[in-house]
Design a protein around this motif. Structure first.
Motif, short mmCIF file in Angstrom:
data_model
loop_
_atom_site.label_atom_id
_atom_site.label_comp_id
_atom_site.label_asym_id
_atom_site.label_seq_id
_atom_site.Cartn_x
_atom_site.Cartn_y
_atom_site.Cartn_z
N ASP A 108 1.93 19.03 -7.96
CA ASP A 108 2.14 20.25 -7.18
C ASP A 108 2.36 20.01 -5.69
OD1 ASP A 108 -0.41 19.32 -6.76
OD2 ASP A 108 -1.34 21.31 -6.74
N ARG A 109 2.36 18.76 -5.22
CA ARG A 109 2.50 18.52 -3.78
C ARG A 109 2.69 17.03 -3.51
NH1 ARG A 109 -2.77 18.37 -5.07
NH2 ARG A 109 -4.16 16.95 -3.94
N ILE A 110 3.13 16.75 -2.28
CA ILE A 110 3.14 15.38 -1.77
C ILE A 110 2.35 15.37 -0.47
CG2 ILE A 110 4.57 13.53 -0.83
CD1 ILE A 110 6.72 14.25 -2.80
N GLU A 111 1.41 14.45 -0.36
CA GLU A 111 0.60 14.32 0.85
C GLU A 111 1.16 13.19 1.70
OE1 GLU A 111 -3.46 13.85 -0.35
OE2 GLU A 111 -3.62 15.93 -1.08
N TYR A 112 1.32 13.47 3.01
CA TYR A 112 1.94 12.54 3.94
C TYR A 112 0.89 11.96 4.88
CZ TYR A 112 6.44 14.45 2.46
OH TYR A 112 7.53 14.83 1.72
N ARG A 113 1.07 10.67 5.22
CA ARG A 113 0.17 10.02 6.16
C ARG A 113 0.39 10.51 7.59
NH1 ARG A 113 -2.73 5.32 5.74
NH2 ARG A 113 -1.68 4.81 3.78
N TYR A 114 1.66 10.82 7.92
CA TYR A 114 2.01 11.15 9.30
C TYR A 114 2.26 12.64 9.46
CZ TYR A 114 2.33 6.13 9.73
OH TYR A 114 2.02 4.80 9.73
N GLU A 115 2.05 13.14 10.68
CA GLU A 115 2.09 14.56 10.94
C GLU A 115 3.47 15.18 10.76
OE1 GLU A 115 0.43 15.44 14.73
OE2 GLU A 115 -1.60 14.81 14.18
N ASP A 116 4.53 14.39 10.87
CA ASP A 116 5.87 14.98 10.72
C ASP A 116 6.16 15.38 9.28
OD1 ASP A 116 6.29 12.53 9.49
OD2 ASP A 116 7.94 11.93 10.80
N ARG A 117 5.32 14.92 8.33
CA ARG A 117 5.46 15.29 6.92
C ARG A 117 6.88 15.06 6.41
NH1 ARG A 117 1.73 17.79 4.39
NH2 ARG A 117 3.18 18.98 3.09
N ARG A 118 7.41 13.91 6.76
CA ARG A 118 8.75 13.51 6.35
C ARG A 118 8.71 12.10 5.80
NH1 ARG A 118 12.26 17.32 5.61
NH2 ARG A 118 13.96 15.85 5.98
N LEU A 119 9.65 11.82 4.90
CA LEU A 119 9.85 10.44 4.45
C LEU A 119 10.60 9.67 5.52
CD1 LEU A 119 11.03 11.29 0.83
CD2 LEU A 119 8.80 10.33 1.45
N HIS A 120 10.37 8.34 5.51
CA HIS A 120 11.07 7.44 6.42
C HIS A 120 11.63 6.28 5.61
CE1 HIS A 120 8.01 9.56 8.81
NE2 HIS A 120 8.94 9.58 9.74
N PRO A 121 12.75 5.69 6.04
CA PRO A 121 13.32 4.58 5.28
C PRO A 121 12.29 3.49 4.98
CG PRO A 121 14.85 5.25 6.97
CD PRO A 121 13.58 6.03 7.22
N GLY A 122 12.21 3.12 3.71
CA GLY A 122 11.29 2.06 3.30
C GLY A 122 9.90 2.53 2.94
N LEU A 180 0.86 -1.17 0.00
CA LEU A 180 0.00 0.00 0.00
C LEU A 180 0.91 1.24 0.00
CD1 LEU A 180 -2.97 -1.23 2.20
CD2 LEU A 180 -2.71 -1.26 -0.28
N TRP A 181 0.69 2.24 0.85
CA TRP A 181 1.52 3.44 0.74
C TRP A 181 1.39 4.30 1.99
CZ3 TRP A 181 -2.98 2.52 -1.93
CH2 TRP A 181 -4.05 3.37 -1.67
N ASN A 182 2.40 5.17 2.16
CA ASN A 182 2.39 6.16 3.24
C ASN A 182 2.35 7.60 2.72
OD1 ASN A 182 2.28 4.72 5.64
ND2 ASN A 182 4.47 4.32 5.63
N GLU A 183 2.68 7.81 1.45
CA GLU A 183 2.63 9.12 0.84
C GLU A 183 1.94 9.02 -0.51
OE1 GLU A 183 5.72 8.91 3.77
OE2 GLU A 183 5.84 7.96 1.80
N GLU A 184 1.30 10.12 -0.92
CA GLU A 184 0.72 10.19 -2.27
C GLU A 184 1.24 11.44 -2.95
OE1 GLU A 184 -3.48 9.80 -4.73
OE2 GLU A 184 -3.49 9.73 -2.54
N ALA A 185 1.72 11.27 -4.19
CA ALA A 185 2.38 12.36 -4.91
C ALA A 185 1.50 12.89 -6.04
CB ALA A 185 3.71 11.88 -5.47
#
Length: 259
Positions: free
Chosen positions: A203-217, A195-200
């Motif tokens: 004009d933007r990337i939407e993050y699942r988590y509040e820190d709005r950062r990528l994480h390994p994997g 599945l996924w944690n971010e959607e691109a």
């Protein structure tokens, strides 16, 4: 003058330095041609074997069923770009990904892809996996087991016929699934459900988590869609993803090598 062997060694060394410098220039020129802020970071070598999965944040396991994975377990600073559906078939997107060396994993629904499976064969030819996203892109949670199995298995057959490879990975439309979905997928030869944690978007990337950062994997979702539906083209989308991933110090790797 240096003796013959020493002179040959010096020339070989100089040639290697020159080749390396030329390769670096070519990478910079390619990135600039596609409008990137900087070249994408190179991914580490693919693992010799896919990492074992255990139940954790980002991984759901159940006996006898394919794992459901939002985040691949790894400590390497890599993330994975996945592209769904198949409506927009922009050759510039294909060319941009190839020239930049950006690996993709696609998840194709037959009713959108069947007008031009040749487009997806080109992805397969450059090493990008073409995976299963059902025949008709229906919400599988609303369907019985037999119908779910038909949606998944028929697309397995279609992709084997059209691309030449029977996929190992399957993504349910809308990310909606139940136990029947996983049982049906397993019966069709599916080994994992990413599945996924971010959607691109362009004009933007939407993050699942509040820190709005990528994480390994992390797994990033996007779609084959054009400017008629989005605020930009497929190359605009890829530029957004690569710039964001690179700025956060990550490389894009090939999902199918890890699941």
């Amino acid at each position: 003058m240096l003796p013959g062997p020493a002179r040959a060694e010096e020339e070989t060394s100089s040639e290697a330095v020159a080749r390396k410098a030329e390769a670096a220039r070519a990478v910079l020129e390619t990135a600039a041609r596609w409008g990137l802020a900087q070249p994408p970071l190179p991914a580490p070598p693919s693992p010799a074997s896919r990492p074992a999965l255990s139940a954790a944040q980002g991984v759901k396991l159940a006996d006898g069923l394919p794992p459901v994975v939002y985040r691949v377990p790894t400590e390497e600073r890599i993330v994975f770009l996945t592209v769904d559906d198949g409506a927009e078939k922009d050759p510039e997107f294909n060319r941009m990904a190839a020239e930049l060396g950006v690996p993709l994993s696609t998840f194709v629904a037959d009713y959108l892809a069947r007008s031009d499976y040749g487009y997806f064969r080109r992805f397969a030819a450059q090493g990008d996996a073409v995976n299963n996203h059902t025949v008709n892109h229906r919400n599988l949670k609303l369907l019985g087991y037999a119908t779910q199995r038909e949606e998944i298995c028929r697309q397995q057959d279609q992709l084997e016929e059209q691309i030449g490879i029977r996929p190992r990975l399957f993504r349910p439309p809308y990310g909606e699934y139940n136990e029947d979905t996983l049982r049906a997928a397993a019966s069709c030869g599916i080994e994992a459900v990413p599945l996924w944690n971010e959607e691109a978007f362009p004009d933007r990337i939407e993050y699942r988590y509040e820190d709005r950062r990528l994480h390994p994997g992390d797994i990033i979702l996007t779609h084959f869609r054009g400017a008629d539906l989005w605020s930009g083209s497929m190359p605009d989308l890829l530029r957004r993803v690569v710039d964001e991933v690179t700025a956060q110090g990550f490389a894009l790797a090939r999902l199918d090598d890890y699941l």
